[in-house]
Structure formats: C-alpha cells, structure tokens
Design an enzyme around this catalytic site. Sequence first.
Site, PDB file in Angstrom:
ATOM      1  N   LYS A  80      42.929  15.649   0.567  1.00  0.00           N
ATOM      2  CA  LYS A  80      42.952  17.019   1.068  1.00  0.00           C
ATOM      3  C   LYS A  80      42.259  17.092   2.417  1.00  0.00           C
ATOM      4  O   LYS A  80      41.257  16.404   2.646  1.00  0.00           O
ATOM      5  CB  LYS A  80      42.248  17.916   0.041  1.00  0.00           C
ATOM      6  N   SER A 155      43.467  25.779  -3.881  1.00  0.00           N
ATOM      7  CA  SER A 155      43.700  25.506  -2.468  1.00  0.00           C
ATOM      8  C   SER A 155      44.177  24.093  -2.180  1.00  0.00           C
ATOM      9  O   SER A 155      44.553  23.772  -1.055  1.00  0.00           O
ATOM     10  CB  SER A 155      42.407  25.767  -1.679  1.00  0.00           C
ATOM     11  N   SER A 179      40.772  25.287  -7.642  1.00  0.00           N
ATOM     12  CA  SER A 179      41.655  24.744  -6.614  1.00  0.00           C
ATOM     13  C   SER A 179      42.230  23.363  -6.890  1.00  0.00           C
ATOM     14  O   SER A 179      43.123  22.911  -6.172  1.00  0.00           O
ATOM     15  CB  SER A 179      40.934  24.719  -5.266  1.00  0.00           C
TER      16      SER A 179
END
Length: 442
Positions: A80, A155, A179
């Site tokens: 990420k 996220s 997330s």
Amino acid sequence: MDKWLWMSAGDLGRGIGDGEIDPVALTECYLEAIDGHEHRDRIYSAVTHDRARAEAQAAGARAKLGLRRSPLDGVPVSWKDLFDSAGVATEAGSALLAGRVPEADARVLAVATRLGTVCLGKTHMSELAFSGLGLNPITATPPNVNDPKAVPGGSSSGAAASVAFGLAPIGIGSDTGGSVRIPSAWNDLVGLKTTSGRLSLDGVVPLAKSFDTIGPLCRSVEDCALALAAMENGRAPDLRGATVEGARIGVLQGHVLDGVRPEPMAGFERAMAALEAAGAVLEPFDMPEAAEANAMSGILFTSEAYGLWKDVIEAAPDRMFPEIRERFRGGKAHLAADFVAAWERLHAIRALWAERTARYDAVILPTAPILPPEADRLLSDHDYYVQENLLALRNTRVGNLMGLCGLTLPTGVPSAGLMILGAPGAEEAILRLGAGAEKALS
C-alpha cells in the site's frame, strides 16, 4: 505460468523450495501481468520493476544453494502506498504528499525484504487512509472484482485489487477502522487485522497512531500467517489439522446486526451454519457498550487524525477530495477534555469486553453490513457517501475500538465476509481458528 498468478503465496513458496518455480520467472510473470492489465494504473501507483527483478535474482540464487530465508523467499508482494519505499514516491493517495520520496523503507518492508519477499510496487488507496470505501478521485479508484460499477473498499483498495485481479499473491495494507478487512471482504479475500503495536509503524504514513495497524490481504489464512511472520521476522503458526470442532464462539448481537442488508446477512447465516455443522458451539451475546464505543468514534478517530494532519491540510485544502477533507475537519469540533474523557471511557469498555468475552475462543459478526456501493453515486450524492462510509466501517471498528486482532473470511456470497475477532495479541490462535473456519466454509 499463468496459473502462478492464482496460486496461494504458500504454494508458490513451496514450489520455489521444491525447485519447481524459479523466482525470476515468477516475478517476470507478475510484472508482465501487471503491465498488460487494463486496470494497472488504477491498482498500482508505482511498479518497481528494477527492485523486483534484483530481489528475485537474489532469491533465485539462494534457492539454488538451499539457503532460503523464509517460506516466502522469492514470493512477490504488493505494498500500500503509505509504506515508505526507498527512492520511490510514497504519497498515501493524496496530492498533499505529491513528490514525497523517502530515503529508506518502512520497517516492515525492510524486514520482509530481508526475509526474501519481492516488492512488486505500491498500490493505490483512499486519500490519507481516511475512508472505508476506496473511492479516490484525486489519484485513482481501483476496481472491485465482483462489480465494475462498485468501489473496492478501503482504505487498502489497491492492495485488495492487486490480489483479487491476479496481480500479486499478497497485498500489504493497513487497518485503522477496517481498512484491511473491508476491501478483503468486498473482493472475496482473507484479511488479517493485527493487534495495535504488534507490527512496527516506523516509516508508515499515519492516520491515527492510537488505532493504526498493519495487515495482509491474501487468498488464504495460511498466506496471512506467512505474511505476518515475514513482516516481524517470526515463525508462522502450524495450521495443520486446524478445526473449529469444540470451539466456543460468541455471536455479537446489537448494533452490528442492525440493518444488515440481505446479501451480507445471507453470507453470515451461511457461515454460522457451516461453523455449527463443523462442530463449533455458537452462543449469541449482547454488549450494548460496544455501540457506545462506536458512537465515540468521531471524537476518538477524527480528533487524532486532524491533530496529526491539520497543518498539512489547511496549507492546501483545495488539493483534497472534499469528502475526505471535511471528515478530517470534523476533528476541529472536539474539546481536548472530551477527547481525554472518551479515551477513559473506552479503556473501561475494553475491560468489560475482555471480561464478557473471556469464555469464548472468538467472537463473530458480519464484516460489513452493506455491499460495496456504486462509485458514481458516491461522487454525486454527499449524504449517500457519508451514510455508506459510516455503515461500511461500523462493524470492523469493533475490532479497532476494543483493541483486538481479527480475520475476515469469504462466505461464498460475493462481497460478504465473516469477521472473526480475538483477544489482543492472539493472532496465532485466531489464525488457527480461522484456518478451521476456512475449511468449514469451503
């Protein structure tokens, strides 16, 4: 070699160890798939070709000498875009951080690299990690594997998409309010939320440090266990013979079941039936204080997030997605005294949770009460955006607020996950129970 794109990380690692898979060929297979994919630029913010090839060559040399450093030595991983990566932009999905290039890797990336994992690149995410939807009109909104019109969940949106679309066997994400688990559930993956403090946050762009955690998004529980071990230089638990037979599992009632939409409820009911058929003992229990804690999320999460980011945000507010900007600004409204009081109450509720759940091996609930909503409507309807974002995060937040570890597993109903929560620091036990649940559900 295309079959490699859909194998579990554990199987890929075993193939490398048995001499059946060459790490260089494996990495080239993934890089070719990424570069040729129609959604590459919606999933990856950067593809680190040179780094991946160099790490794969080193892994291949170790494999030939019988000197592999871990079960994932030579296995590719996506990261990420909030994990610092030396010499590669780390912008956390925000124009506010455009051009931010760290000099060193985040601690977890450095540890995983030393144990032989191959960094494929960085994946897109919700802006500054402050949304459970995965919608990001500033950089990119990754696709959802089950519905091209829907958001992927956030996220860790690109992390989920990288695995779901066969562009990485493991995606590493973060989880502050859900997330890792929401995008895992909405893309039919397994996701692990670790206990706060288990993995180092050094070199990780923060959202709310009191709640930020790191976790993998994978195709199997075993892969989550291996990824956790790789990030902390540990040893994955032995999952052989894992079963739910005889496990005593609490089924949380109350606000987490309010208004659950038909598909997520169907998945949850299917999962409960499978667990009971496999010999688990399910016991409904209620804890109204969990709803009380959820009601304090605004002051607990938003105050800290705005406190960390207010100077950066207010220096260039027009560069942000308005929905995210205004959510941050909600932190302005809370008094410091109320923030402290909320934390005092949360500590008391955590103690109550520990007391009331001590008799259970785990607690289960639907991962999310809704299916992934359509991206276009979220962009055009403010009230809908706020409603769906809060609903998406409602159930997963239980894990963060109570300071727990947890897994989400696919239920067989598309985009509907089963969440399994365990005591703080009980990752090994939850992974073993999760492996048993995975067998029951399959």
